[in-house]
Design an enzyme around this catalytic site. Structure first.
Site, mmCIF file in Angstrom:
data_model
loop_
_atom_site.group_PDB
_atom_site.id
_atom_site.type_symbol
_atom_site.label_atom_id
_atom_site.label_comp_id
_atom_site.label_asym_id
_atom_site.label_seq_id
_atom_site.Cartn_x
_atom_site.Cartn_y
_atom_site.Cartn_z
ATOM 1 N N ASN A 105 0.882 -1.173 0.000
ATOM 2 C CA ASN A 105 0.000 0.000 0.000
ATOM 3 C C ASN A 105 0.916 1.219 0.000
ATOM 4 O OD1 ASN A 105 -1.809 2.031 0.468
ATOM 5 N ND2 ASN A 105 -2.419 1.351 2.523
ATOM 6 N N TRP A 106 1.080 1.806 -1.180
ATOM 7 C CA TRP A 106 2.031 2.921 -1.306
ATOM 8 C C TRP A 106 1.483 4.206 -0.688
ATOM 9 C CZ3 TRP A 106 4.775 2.775 -6.797
ATOM 10 C CH2 TRP A 106 5.382 1.518 -6.959
ATOM 11 N N LYS A 107 0.213 4.225 -0.342
ATOM 12 C CA LYS A 107 -0.432 5.419 0.214
ATOM 13 C C LYS A 107 -0.159 6.637 -0.685
ATOM 14 C CE LYS A 107 -0.371 3.257 4.690
ATOM 15 N NZ LYS A 107 -0.407 3.366 6.146
ATOM 16 N N HIS B 288 -9.757 1.441 4.021
ATOM 17 C CA HIS B 288 -8.549 1.561 4.841
ATOM 18 C C HIS B 288 -8.843 2.467 6.035
ATOM 19 C CE1 HIS B 288 -4.532 2.656 6.133
ATOM 20 N NE2 HIS B 288 -4.146 1.532 5.561
ATOM 21 N N GLU C 240 -7.277 4.797 7.276
ATOM 22 C CA GLU C 240 -7.017 6.220 7.021
ATOM 23 C C GLU C 240 -8.194 6.859 6.285
ATOM 24 O OE1 GLU C 240 -3.173 5.577 5.239
ATOM 25 O OE2 GLU C 240 -2.419 4.981 7.213
ATOM 26 N N GLU D 261 -6.102 -4.966 10.049
ATOM 27 C CA GLU D 261 -5.084 -3.966 10.351
ATOM 28 C C GLU D 261 -5.420 -3.244 11.656
ATOM 29 O OE1 GLU D 261 -2.787 -2.721 6.585
ATOM 30 O OE2 GLU D 261 -4.499 -1.403 6.799
ATOM 31 N N GLY E 148 1.947 2.042 10.828
ATOM 32 C CA GLY E 148 2.927 3.114 10.742
ATOM 33 C C GLY E 148 3.593 3.458 12.065
ATOM 34 N N SER F 256 2.772 -2.348 10.329
ATOM 35 C CA SER F 256 4.209 -2.450 10.589
ATOM 36 C C SER F 256 4.798 -3.813 10.222
ATOM 37 C CB SER F 256 4.521 -2.077 12.042
ATOM 38 O OG SER F 256 4.127 -0.735 12.299
ATOM 39 N N GLY G 155 2.532 -1.150 4.322
ATOM 40 C CA GLY G 155 2.619 0.266 3.999
ATOM 41 C C GLY G 155 4.069 0.696 3.824
ATOM 42 N N GLY G 156 4.637 1.272 4.882
ATOM 43 C CA GLY G 156 5.986 1.832 4.827
ATOM 44 C C GLY G 156 7.024 0.940 4.147
HETATM 45 P P1 PGA Z 1 2.352 0.155 7.668
HETATM 46 O O1 PGA Z 1 0.932 0.413 6.971
HETATM 47 O O2 PGA Z 1 2.900 -1.125 7.094
HETATM 48 O O3 PGA Z 1 3.188 1.354 7.308
HETATM 49 O O4 PGA Z 1 2.107 0.030 9.127
HETATM 50 C C1 PGA Z 1 0.047 -0.626 6.695
HETATM 51 C C2 PGA Z 1 -1.212 -0.090 6.071
HETATM 52 O O5 PGA Z 1 -1.676 0.979 6.488
HETATM 53 O O6 PGA Z 1 -1.790 -0.701 5.159
#
Ligand code: PGA
Length: 249
Positions: free
Chosen positions: A9-11, A95, A97, A167, A173, A213, A234-235
Site C-alpha cells: 500500500n504505497w499510500k 482503509h 485512514e 489492520e 505506521g 508495521s 505500507g511503509g
Molecule cells: P504500515 O501500513 O505497514 O506502514 O504500518 C500498513 C497499512 O496501512 O496498510
C-alpha cells in the site's frame, strides 16, 4: 490451500516517475512464485505508469480507493471502470485512514465492495480496531461488525474472491507490530465470522491478510500463522525490502 497475497500500500507516496523507478527496482528483486500473489496498490496517477512496468509480469496492480458512481458530476473522484481500464485488478476498500480522515463508514465500505465486484476488481477490505477499542475489550465485536457489514449482500461466489486485511490501527505506521499470536487470534476470529456467514468452504477460501508495521524481519513469522494468508504492507512497501517480504518462506 489458499494462495498467499502480499500487497504493497504505497499510500500518498511517489510521483509517476518515482513510481516507475520503484516498480522496476522491485520487479527485478521479487521472485516469481506460484504460491504468492504480489500486488502494488499505488496512487491514482501512478496506475498507468506502473502498469507499463508490470504488464506481462505476474505482479498485479491495485488502486487504494474508488468512487461509487460510474461517471458524472463528482469533481475529483475516480470511477471503478477508470481504475479497471487503467490496468488494476485489485482495490483497497475501507482503509482505516479513509475511515478516519474521509468519513468512510461500514455502509460506504459495503457499497464500494459491491462496486468493485461489479467491475471485476478484487476488493482488499480493511478492518481493525484502535488502541482504545482494544483496551476496552471490544476488538472482536468491532471486527465482526466491520466484516459483516462490508460483505452484506455479497454472494458466496464473490465473497470467496475477496481479501480481508486485518489492520489494528495502533500497529499502522507505528513500528508496534501485533505479535504473531495477537494477529492470528483476530484473523482466526474473522474466519469464524466468515464461516458463520458463508459456511466452511467459502470461509476457508477467503484470504485474510495482516497489516500494521509488517517488515522484512517479521513477515515470515506472521505469514506462517495458520489464518494469516499474507500482508498489507505500507511503509516497507516503498523500499527494496518489500521483496524480502514477498519472497519470505
Ligand atoms: P504500515 O501500513 O505497514 O506502514 O504500518 C500498513 C497499512 O496501512 O496498510
Amino acid at each position: 490451500m489458499r494462495k498467499r497475497i502480499v500487497a504493497g500500500n504505497w499510500k500518498m507516496n511517489k510521483t509517476p516517475s518515482e513510481a516507475k523507478a520503484l516498480a522496476s527496482e522491485l520487479l527485478s528483486l521479487i521472485k516469481h512464485r506460484e504460491d504468492v500473489e504480489v500486488v502494488f496498490c499505488v496512487p491514482y496517477v501512478d496506475i498507468a505508469p506502473v502498469f507499463e512496468v508490470i504488464q506481462n509480469t505476474t505482479i498485479s496492480l491495485g488502486a487504494q480507493n474508488l468512487y461509487l458512481e460510474e461517471s458524472g458530476a463528482y469533481t475529483g473522484e475516480i470511477s471503478p471502470s477508470m481504475i479497471r481500464e487503467s490496468g488494476c485488478t485489485h482495490v483497497i476498500i475501507g482503509h482505516s485512514e479513509r475511515r478516519a480522515y474521509f468519513g468512510e463508514t461500514d455502509e460506504i465500505v459495503n457499497a464500494k465492495v459491491k462496486k468493485a465486484f461489479e467491475h471485476d476488481l478484487i476488493p482488499i477490505i480493511c478492518v481493525g480496531e484502535t488502541l482504545t477499542q482494544r483496551e476496552q475489550g471490544i476488538t472482536k465485536e468491532l471486527v465482526r461488525l466491520q466484516t459483516k457489514v462490508a460483505l452484506l449482500d455479497i454472494s458466496p461466489e464473490k465473497a470467496s474472491l475477496a481479501v480481508i486485511a486485518y489492520e489494528p490501527i495502533w500497529a499502522i505506521g507505528t513500528g508496534h507490530t501485533a505479535t504473531n499470536e495477537q494477529a492470528e487470534e483476530v484473523c482466526a476470529w474473522i474466519r469464524e465470522v466468515l464461516f458463520e456467514m458463508y459456511g466452511k468452504e467459502v470461509s476457508e477460501r477467503i484470504r485474510i491478510q495482516y497489516g500494521g508495521s509488517v517488515n522484512a524481519s517479521n513477515a515470515e513469522a506472521l505469514f506462517s500463522m495458520p489464518n494469516i494468508d499474507g500482508g498489507l504492507v505500507g511503509g516497507a512497501s516503498l523500499k527494496a525490502d518489500f521483496s524480502v517480504i514477498t519472497n519470505a518462506k
